[in-house]
Design an enzyme around this catalytic site. Structure first.
Site, PDB file in Angstrom:
ATOM      1  N   ASN A 243       0.820  -1.213   0.000  1.00  0.00           N
ATOM      2  CA  ASN A 243       0.000   0.000   0.000  1.00  0.00           C
ATOM      3  C   ASN A 243       0.854   1.263   0.000  1.00  0.00           C
ATOM      4  OD1 ASN A 243      -2.379  -1.387  -0.086  1.00  0.00           O
ATOM      5  ND2 ASN A 243      -2.902  -1.106   2.074  1.00  0.00           N
ATOM      6  N   ASN A 268      -7.142  -9.649   3.842  1.00  0.00           N
ATOM      7  CA  ASN A 268      -8.073  -8.646   3.338  1.00  0.00           C
ATOM      8  C   ASN A 268      -9.428  -9.256   2.976  1.00  0.00           C
ATOM      9  OD1 ASN A 268      -7.748  -9.907   0.824  1.00  0.00           O
ATOM     10  ND2 ASN A 268      -6.125  -8.511   0.197  1.00  0.00           N
ATOM     11  N   ILE A 269     -10.353  -8.407   2.530  1.00  0.00           N
ATOM     12  CA  ILE A 269     -11.732  -8.845   2.279  1.00  0.00           C
ATOM     13  C   ILE A 269     -11.810  -9.862   1.150  1.00  0.00           C
ATOM     14  CG2 ILE A 269     -12.701  -6.693   3.169  1.00  0.00           C
ATOM     15  CD1 ILE A 269     -13.116  -5.800   0.266  1.00  0.00           C
ATOM     16  N   CYS A 331      -6.568  -0.661  10.142  1.00  0.00           N
ATOM     17  CA  CYS A 331      -6.275  -1.569   9.031  1.00  0.00           C
ATOM     18  C   CYS A 331      -6.058  -0.689   7.805  1.00  0.00           C
ATOM     19  CB  CYS A 331      -7.398  -2.579   8.837  1.00  0.00           C
ATOM     20  SG  CYS A 331      -9.055  -1.888   8.718  1.00  0.00           S
ATOM     21  N   SER A 332      -6.787  -0.918   6.734  1.00  0.00           N
ATOM     22  CA  SER A 332      -6.654  -0.038   5.569  1.00  0.00           C
ATOM     23  C   SER A 332      -7.549   1.190   5.723  1.00  0.00           C
ATOM     24  CB  SER A 332      -6.989  -0.803   4.286  1.00  0.00           C
ATOM     25  OG  SER A 332      -6.051  -1.827   4.053  1.00  0.00           O
ATOM     26  N   ASP A 333      -8.874   0.959   5.704  1.00  0.00           N
ATOM     27  CA  ASP A 333      -9.812   2.075   5.833  1.00  0.00           C
ATOM     28  C   ASP A 333     -10.449   2.152   7.214  1.00  0.00           C
ATOM     29  OD1 ASP A 333      -9.510   3.105   3.216  1.00  0.00           O
ATOM     30  OD2 ASP A 333     -10.749   1.475   2.437  1.00  0.00           O
ATOM     31  N   GLY A 334     -10.198   1.176   8.072  1.00  0.00           N
ATOM     32  CA  GLY A 334     -10.652   1.256   9.458  1.00  0.00           C
ATOM     33  C   GLY A 334     -12.097   0.890   9.678  1.00  0.00           C
ATOM     34  N   ARG A 377     -20.775  -4.831   1.929  1.00  0.00           N
ATOM     35  CA  ARG A 377     -20.235  -6.118   2.350  1.00  0.00           C
ATOM     36  C   ARG A 377     -21.281  -7.230   2.286  1.00  0.00           C
ATOM     37  NH1 ARG A 377     -16.340  -3.705   1.280  1.00  0.00           N
ATOM     38  NH2 ARG A 377     -14.677  -3.024   2.677  1.00  0.00           N
TER      39      ARG A 377
END
Length: 770
Positions: A243, A268-269, A331-334, A377
Site C-alpha cells: 500500500n 483482506n476482504i 487496518c486499511s480504511d478502518g 459487504r
C-alpha cells in the site's frame, strides 16, 4: 404488501442433495418478496426471501427438466427442476430482476410487520455509552467538529478525543488518514488505558504529518500510568508495504516517539470471501467421506482466519488489562478488521457487552456508528460492486460464538441471537443495517420508515436468552483472556449446516434447557393454584361442619321436652346425657378438622398460603360456601377449566421435523411447547401472550392457536379474562395509595413461618403491584 408476481410453476421437483432419488414435487409461487415452494399435500413449505438470495445458477438440462440452483446468504442451497424449459428460463430471469437495485426498493421499506411489533426505535445515544465508560473526563472530551459530517462522512457526528487536542490538530490528522478517519476513542478501561481506532496513514514512503504525530502523543498522555503506547496494524506486513507504493501504507516509526508497532496478519476482504466460498463448496459436497470433509475444511483456511482475528483481539485486551497500555488499532480504511478486533477486545474486557442489551450497544457503537459498510459487504443491492462483498460481520459473529463455547455461563445471549444478527444484517427486513454509515441511514430516514431489529429482539427476548448464563459466574465480572489454539476452535454446524437436519442434533441443548425451565415454571405455577383451591375447599368443609353443629344444637333443644316426657328420667339425668352426646359429637368433629388441617396445612405453609383459625373462617368463607352450594355447577366448570388449561406432559423437542403448518424446523427457529396441550409449534402457529386460568400468577403464556380458539369459546374463560381485567384496573386505581396499603399490610397481616406472605397479602392489589 406482498403480491403475486407471476403465475405459479407446477410440477417442480425439489432435489435432496444427500439423496438424489428423494425428490419432492410441488408448486413454486413467486411473490414480490418471497419464493415459496409448496407440495400438493401440504407437508412441506420452503420460503426464500428475495433479498437473501446470493446467486441463481442454471445447471445443465436433464431428462426431468430445467434445473436451477439457488444459494442464499444464510447458507441454504436448494436445487429445483422445472419440467418446461420455458418456465425455467422465465423463473431464472424473474429472480434476477426481483433483486433490488436501489435503496428505495429494499424489503425494509415495504415490510409490514405483525401487529405485535410496533414501528418504534429504541433510541441509541452514543454519548450515553461513553458516559457509562466515564467520558468526558479530565483526559477525554466530546468534540462536535464532525457534526455535519464535514471531517469524515463515515464517522458519527460526535467523537471523543484527548482534552489537549486542538481542532487544527484534528483537521490536520484527518487529512493525513485514509477516508478522513482520524484516531478517536473507541473504549476506555477502568484502569485508564484506552482503545482508539482510525484508518491507515497516507504516508507513502516518506510523507509525514505533524498534526497526526501530535495527536498520537496526546492520546499517549491520556494514560498517566505508561509512557508508551502500541499501534496495532491488523494487516499482514507485506500488504501494508504494498500500500505504500500507492501513497498509503503505515506510520513511519522514526516520526512517532514512544510508540511500538505490531502487524497482526489478518487477511483482506478478498481472501476472506474466497475462503467462505470454499467453505460453502465443502458444505455442499454430496455424501463425502469423513476424510474428504475434514481435509476440505482445512484447505478453506476459514478457522485459521477466525483464530487470527481472536489472537489479535486477545493481544489488544492483554495490552489494556495487563500492560496498562493505550492501543491504537487500524487496518486499511478502518471499517473492517478494525471493527472486528476493537469490538471483540471490548467484549473480552467489559462484562457489560456480554449482556443482550450491552452486545447491542457494542454493535451500534463499533459497527453502525463508526461506519462498517453493511450494504456493500452484505450485497444488499444487485447493482453493487461484487468485489466489495465479504463476510466481515459473519467472522465477527463467529468469533463471539467461539467465545460463548469457551465460556458458556458468561454470555447472557444464546446462539440464536448471533444467527439472527447475521441473517438480518443481510435480509434487509429491518432498517437497522441498511446503508454503509450513519449518514446513509439519516439520509434514508430509516427510523421513520422502517422497523428496528432491536425492537424485534426486545419483543421476543425470551427466545434469545442463554439458560446457562449465571450472573454470579467467576468469569462474568472478569476480563476474559483465552488461550486461542487450533484445538480450542469448533466448526459452527448450526450456522453452515442449519438446513441439513441429518447432520445436526435433533435436540438443541439451549432449547432443551429453556424447555425444562419453562415446563418447571408452568407446573410450579399450576401447583400453587391447586394448593390454593385445596385450601379453599378445606375452609368450606370447616364452615360446613360448623353449620351442621348449629343445626344439631337447634334440633337437640327441640327434642328435650319430648325426652322428658317419654324417657321417665329425672331432669338432672337428662341434662347429663345431653351434654355427653354433645361432647362426643364435638370430639368427632374436632378430630375430622384436625386431620384435615394436619394433611393440608403443611403444603399451604410451604407454598405461602397461610390459614386463619376455624373461628375466623366461619365469617370469611360462609358466603363462599353459600355461593358454592347455590352455583355448584359453575364452580365445577371453572375448576375443570383450570385443571385442563395446563399440560402436565410436554412433547420432546426432538420429535417433530415440521410444524403442523408444514413449515420445516431448522436450527435457528425456536420450537414452542403449547402450555395447554404440550405439542410443539413454530413461531407463526403460537400465541406468546395468552392468559391461562390454570396458572396462579395469571401470567400470559405461549398457547397454540387451536387451544386459544377452543378456550375463548368457553363461558368460564370469558369470566376469567373479565376478572383479570377488573383486577388490573383495580391495581391501577390504587396506585396513589400503594404506600398506605403497604403499611396496612405489614401491620395487619403476619408472615408465615417460612417468611412468605399470607394468602390475603398475596391476593391484595398492592402486592400484585409490587
Amino acid at each position: 404488501m406482498r403480491y403475486r408476481y407471476r403465475s405459479p410453476v407446477e410440477n417442480v421437483r425439489l432435489i435432496d442433495r444427500f439423496n438424489v432419488r428423494q425428490q419432492t414435487i410441488g408448486t413454486i409461487y413467486l411473490t414480490s418478496t418471497h419464493l415459496i415452494f409448496i407440495d400438493p399435500e401440504g407437508k412441506r413449505e420452503t420460503w426464500i426471501l428475495h433479498s437473501l438470495i446470493s446467486s441463481v445458477e442454471k445447471l445443465p438440462s436433464n431428462p426431468q427438466g430445467y434445473p436451477l440452483k439457488i444459494r442464499t446468504k444464510h447458507f441454504l442451497s436448494a436445487e429445483f427442476t422445472v419440467p418446461k424449459e420455458r418456465d425455467g428460463q422465465d423463473l431464472y430471469f424473474t429472480l434476477l430482476q426481483l433483486r433490488p437495485d436501489s435503496y428505495e426498493k429494499l424489503y425494509c421499506f415495504h415490510y409490514q410487520a405483525p401487529s405485535c411489533l410496533e414501528k418504534i426505535w429504541d433510541p441509541f445515544l452514543l454519548s450515553t455509552e461513553y458516559m457509562r465508560m466515564g467520558c468526558p473526563n479530565r483526559e477525554w472530551k466530546i468534540e462536535d467538529i464532525n457534526s455535519n459530517f464535514d471531517i469524515c462522512d463515515t464517522y458519527p457526528p460526535i467523537i471523543y478525543v484527548p482534552v489537549i487536542a486542538s481542532k487544527s490538530m484534528l483537521i490536520g490528522s484527518s487529512k493525513f488518514r485514509s477516508r478522513g478517519r482520524l484516531p478517536v476513542l473507541s473504549y476506555l478501561h477502568p484502569n485508564g488505558a484506552s482503545i482508539t481506532r482510525c484508518s491507515q496513514s497516507l504516508a507513502g514512503f516518506s510523507a509525514r504529518c505533524q498534526e497526526d504525530e501530535q495527536l498520537l502523543q496526546c492520546i499517549l498522555k491520556t494514560n498517566t500510568h505508561k509512557n508508551s503506547m502500541c499501534v496495532v496494524d491488523t494487516r499482514p506486513r507485506i500488504n501494508a508495504v504494498i500500500n505504500r507504493a500507492t501513497g498509503k501504507g503505515y506510520e513511519n516509526e522514526g516520526y512517532y516517539s514512544n510508540i511500538q508497532f505490531k502487524f497482526c496478519a489478518i487477511e483482506n476482504i478478498h481472501t476472506m470471501k474466497n475462503s467462505l466460498q470454499k467453505l460453502i463448496e465443502v458444505c455442499e459436497l454430496k455424501n463425502p467421506t469423513m476424510n474428504q470433509y475434514l481435509n476440505g475444511l482445512e484447505k478453506t483456511d476459514w478457522l485459521k482466519h477466525i483464530q487470527t482475528i481472536l489472537d489479535t483481539s486477545v493481544f489488544i485486551a492483554r495490552a489494556i488489562e495487563i500492560e496498562n497500555k493505550n492501543v491504537l488499532v487500524h487496518c486499511s480504511d478502518g471499517w473492517d478488521r478494525t471493527a472486528q478486533t476493537c469490538s471483540i477486545a471490548s467484549l473480552l474486557l467489559c462484562p457489560y457487552y456480554r449482556s443482550i442489551y450491552g452486545f447491542r450497544t457494542l454493535i451500534e457503537k463499533e459497527w453502525l456508528s463508526f461506519g462498517h459498510k453493511f450494504s456493500d459487504r452484505c450485497g444488499h443491492m444487485a447493482n453493487g460492486d461484487i468485489k466489495e462483498q465479504s463476510p466481515i460481520f459473519l467472522q465477527f459473529i463467529e468469533c463471539v460464538w467461539q467465545l460463548t463455547q469457551m465460556y458458556p455461563t458468561t454470555f447472557e445471549f444464546n446462539e440464536r441471537y448471533l444467527i439472527s444478527l447475521h441473517d438480518h444484517a443481510s435480509s434487509c427486513q429491518y432498517g437497522t443495517f441498511i446503508g454503509n454509515c450513519e449518514k446513509d441511514r439519516l439520509d434514508l430516514n430509516v427510523k421513520d420508515r422502517t422497523y428496528s431489529f432491536w425492537n424485534y429482539i426486545l419483543q421476543n427476548i425470551g427466545d434469545f436468552k442463554n439458560p446457562l448464563f449465571r450472573a454470579q459466574s467467576i468469569y462474568t465480572g472478569e476480563v476474559l483472556l483465552p488461550n486461542i489454539t487450533a484445538q480450542s476452535l469448533r466448526f459452527w454446524l448450526a450456522m453452515y449446516h442449519r438446513f441439513d437436519s441429518a447432520l445436526l442434533s435433533k435436540e438443541n441443548l439451549t432449547d432443551t434447557l429453556t424447555r425444562i425451565i419453562d415446563h418447571t415454571t408452568a407446573l410450579n405455577d399450576h401447583a400453587r393454584l391447586l394448593e390454593k383451591r385445596i385450601h379453599e375447599m378445606r375452609d368450606m368443609m370447616i364452615v360446613q361442619n360448623n353449620v351442621e353443629d348449629d343445626d344439631d344444637d337447634e334440633q337437640e333443644q327441640r327434642k328435650v321436652s319430648f325426652i322428658e316426657i317419654d324417657s321417665g328420667l329425672s331432669e338432672t339425668e337428662q341434662i347429663l346425657n345431653t351434654n355427653e352426646e354433645r361432647t362426643i359429637h364435638s370430639t368427632n368433629s374436632d378430630s375430622i378438622t384436625s386431620k384435615l388441617s394436619s394433611i393440608l396445612r403443611p403444603s399451604d405453609s410451604e407454598s405461602g398460603f397461610g390459614g386463619d383459625s376455624p373461628n375466623n373462617l366461619q365469617h370469611s368463607t360462609k358466603s363462599l360456601y353459600n355461593n358454592s352450594t347455590e352455583n355448584g355447577s359453575l364452580l365445577l366448570e371453572r375448576l375443570a377449566l383450570e385443571l385442563n388449561s395446563v399440560a402436565l406432559d410436554w412433547k420432546s423437542l426432538k420429535s417433530p421435523l415440521r410444524c403442523s403448518c408444514s413449515l420445516a424446523f431448522d436450527s435457528t427457529q425456536r420450537k414452542y411447547n403449547c402450555w395447554r396441550c404440550g405439542e410443539i409449534y413454530c413461531p407463526r402457529c403460537i400465541q406468546l401472550n395468552h392468559p391461562l386460568p390454570g396458572l396462579y400468577s395469571n401470567r400470559h403464556a405461549p398457547v397454540c392457536k387451536t387451544c386459544a380458539k377452543s378456550m375463548k369459546s368457553s363461558p368460564s374463560f370469558v369470566d376469567f379474562t373479565t376478572l383479570i381485567k377488573s383486577k388490573s384496573k383495580e391495581v391501577l386505581r390504587m396506585k396513589p395509595s400503594i404506600s398506605i396499603d403497604n403499611k396496612t399490610i405489614i401491620n395487619n397481616h403476619s408472615l408465615c413461618s417460612n417468611g412468605t406472605l399470607t394468602d390475603t397479602e398475596i391476593d391484595s392489589p398492592s402486592t400484585l403491584k409490587k
